[in-house]
Design an enzyme around this catalytic site. Structure first.
Site, mmCIF file in Angstrom:
data_model
loop_
_atom_site.group_PDB
_atom_site.id
_atom_site.type_symbol
_atom_site.label_atom_id
_atom_site.label_comp_id
_atom_site.label_asym_id
_atom_site.label_seq_id
_atom_site.Cartn_x
_atom_site.Cartn_y
_atom_site.Cartn_z
ATOM 1 C CB SER A 138 -0.927 0.000 1.219
ATOM 2 O OG SER A 138 -1.845 -1.063 1.155
ATOM 3 C CG HIS A 139 -1.163 4.817 0.886
ATOM 4 N ND1 HIS A 139 -0.943 5.570 2.011
ATOM 5 C CD2 HIS A 139 -2.314 4.132 1.109
ATOM 6 C CE1 HIS A 139 -1.910 5.377 2.879
ATOM 7 N NE2 HIS A 139 -2.765 4.507 2.367
ATOM 8 C CG HIS A 140 2.725 7.315 2.144
ATOM 9 N ND1 HIS A 140 1.465 7.510 1.593
ATOM 10 C CD2 HIS A 140 3.427 8.450 1.921
ATOM 11 C CE1 HIS A 140 1.406 8.720 1.072
ATOM 12 N NE2 HIS A 140 2.583 9.317 1.248
#
Length: 212
Positions: A138-140
């Site tokens: 997922s993001h980050h």
């Protein structure tokens, strides 16, 4: 430039097949450490002892894909990659055409990302990592060097996976988790809290079982 695959087991065969059918690289041979040299051909290609490899391949014109799994918390793959570089060989990486990554994603050395993996924006994957099929990053998320994330694992946003860690098949990692270095998260586990270095975690929710 010709490519050698380091290893002659099932995972090395997988890397060879993907490079052959889903990359611009020409795989010329396999190589293994001399103590493990048990055959002279693998997948119809020659197998050479790594100690003698310069007799057959010029390091300046040859790259080596270190196709070794998560043995000893990924330390075996790290040791062999260091030896490959010390001998003057180049390295390669692989991002499957069927994986999803955004245009600004940076693919680091000797990192292999397989079909169906999703790398969302702002996620980073370190050097010498294996991201298997259908993994969702997922993001980050930050995956540090020499990690192995097995097929089907899902890593929630803003999570950090410490160097040398192993994430098992279909494991789920919640958002904002800090996985310390050299951890093992067992297959099917659901990790809801941060971990201690070198811990082995399993269950739903995951609990620490022992040190790795």
């Amino acid at each position: 430039m010709k490519v050698l695959v380091f290893g002659d087991g099932p995972f090395a065969s997988l890397v060879w097949y993907c490079l052959k059918h889903d990359s611009r690289h020409e795989v010329a041979a396999f190589t293994v450490e001399g103590d493990f040299l048990s055959k002279d051909r693998h997948n119809d290609l020659p197998v050479h002892a790594f100690e003698d490899i310069e007799g057959n391949f010029d390091p300046s014109k040859t790259a080596i894909a270190v196709a070794i799994g998560p043995h000893d918390n990924n330390r075996v793959r790290a040791r062999l990659l260091a030896q490959v570089k010390a001998r003057g060989f180049q390295t390669i990486s692989y991002l499957a055409s069927r994986a999803i990554a955004w245009p600004d994603f940076k693919l680091e050395e000797n990192t292999f990302i397989f079909d169906g993996a999703v790398i969302q924006p702002f996620a980073t994957i370190g050097r010498n990592c294996i991201i298997r099929s259908a993994v969702h990053v997922s993001h980050h998320v930050r995956v540090e060097d020499r990690c192995f994330v097995a097929a089907g694992a899902c890593v929630g946003g803003s999570t950090s996976i410490g160097a040398g860690s192993f994430i098992g098949l279909n494991a789920t990692i919640h958002d904002n988790i800090e996985i310390a270095p050299n951890c093992v998260i067992a297959a099917g586990s659901v990790l809801t809290r941060s971990t201690e270095p070198g811990g082995v975690y399993a269950g739903v929710p995951a609990r620490k079982l022992r040190q790795s």
